[in-house]
Design an enzyme around this catalytic site. Structure first.
Site, PDB file in Angstrom:
ATOM      1  CG  ASP A  42       0.127  -5.948   2.262  1.00 35.26           C
ATOM      2  OD1 ASP A  42      -1.016  -5.718   1.852  1.00 35.26           O
ATOM      3  OD2 ASP A  42       0.800  -5.119   2.887  1.00 35.26           O
ATOM      4  CB  ALA A  44       0.928  -0.286   1.244  1.00 34.98           C
ATOM      5  CB  ALA A  75      -3.620   6.561  10.930  1.00 38.10           C
ATOM      6  CG  MET A  79      -1.742  -0.695   7.744  1.00 36.23           C
ATOM      7  SD  MET A  79      -2.777   0.448   6.807  1.00 36.23           S
ATOM      8  CE  MET A  79      -2.374   1.987   7.624  1.00 36.23           C
ATOM      9  CE  LYS A  83      -6.236   0.661   2.808  1.00 39.48           C
ATOM     10  NZ  LYS A  83      -5.245   0.128   3.763  1.00 39.48           N
ATOM     11  CG  ASP A 217       3.248  -4.162   5.963  1.00 43.19           C
ATOM     12  OD1 ASP A 217       3.085  -3.009   6.399  1.00 43.19           O
ATOM     13  OD2 ASP A 217       2.512  -4.652   5.076  1.00 43.19           O
TER      14      ASP A 217
END
Length: 300
Positions: A42, A44, A75, A79, A83, A217
């Protein structure tokens, strides 16, 4: 969650004291994983943007332009999804949907999802570069993997337009993958389905998905790897599950760091992670453990 995959996982936690330092891999590390062919990362929270702040803060800002109050914790919850799917999932939250109906007098629609996404995209493109700094250890680890002959794939919940901004900056800092799949470019869709991970397998010419490791993550990213038939390694402190910058993490007492690690490790393990480490800085040791398990005949 893919309960079949998760229930068969053998989960282990490997951690360092914090994710604040990196050990440069040596040539001794390279010989530890001859059974592996590729590692798929991944972005970010995994390779760049410690704490995975770029996407989360922009969701808060984008919803705010519609008069909807969104917390960072809310938010972060979806994740790892693409998006647009992330926005759709947020609007399915009862409290956010109630805010929407109070403000607009009706339930949200697909057109509203499109409107938020269109507001989100330019904000994300503008600000993603501010969060593109490599996570400590990432540059050295990618170099070590290449020297070991492993191929490096990657995928992201970021749309292609955002990656087109992020990737050149990451490359200038020493981070580059052999192949990159964006969250909006496959007709079949994104996480937690396996398609982005499998697109890397095809592009990289990997002969056996079981010789691949997915590093992520987020829980949807771990599930993606499991559904693709890969080994999976979760990151407990550098990304979304803890959600702190490097400076914020370093400022915490050890007891608080341990609590963050324990909670994140449980969530990632429950999602199917075979191993959980603090950050990418510890990856070569985790890969060596997976390679040893493969040598004993274990499969993901």
């Amino acid at each position: 969650m893919n309960t079949t995959a998760t229930s068969t996982a053998t989960s282990t936690s490997t951690s360092t004291s914090t994710s604040t330092s990196a050990t440069t891999p040596t040539s001794a590390d390279h010989a530890r994983f001859p059974h592996l062919q590729a590692v798929i990362f991944d972005w970010a929270g995994t390779l760049v943007d410690h704490g995975s702040l770029a996407p989360t803060q922009i969701f808060v800002d984008a919803f705010g332009t519609f008069g909807i109050t969104l917390t960072l914790a809310q938010a972060r919850s979806p994740m790892g999804l693409s998006k647009r799917d992330h926005i759709r999932t947020l609007l399915e939250d009862a409290s956010l949907q109630a805010q929407w109906q109070t403000r607009f007098g009706k339930a949200s629609t697909d057109a509203d999802i499109d409107a938020i996404y269109q507001r989100f995209m330019p904000m994300q493109i503008e600000k993603v570069g501010r969060y593109s700094q490599p996570i400590p250890g990432a540059v050295d680890v990618l170099k070590a993997l290449r020297e070991a002959g492993l191929k490096i794939g990657s995928c992201s919940g970021y749309p292609r337009q955002v990656l087109d901004v992020l990737l050149p900056q990451a490359k200038a800092d020493g981070l580059a993958a052999d192949h990159v799949v964006a969250g909006d470019e496959l007709t079949a869709g994104g996480r937690p389905a396996p398609f982005m991970a499998l697109a890397n397998v095809l592009a990289l010419g990997i002969g056996d998905v079981r010789a691949c490791v997915k590093v992520d993550d987020t829980t949807p990213g771990i599930e993606e790897g499991r559904r693709a038939g890969m080994w999976t390694i979760g990151l407990s402190l550098s990304g979304n599950e803890t959600g702190l910058t490097l400076e914020q993490l370093q400022a915490l007492p050890d007891t608080d760091v341990a609590a963050h690690r324990e909670g994140a490790t449980k969530r990632l393990t429950d999602a199917g992670a075979h191993l959980v480490i603090d950050s990418v800085a510890s990856l070569t040791k985790a890969l060596a453990e997976i390679d040893a398990r493969m040598a004993r005949g274990e499969r993901p």
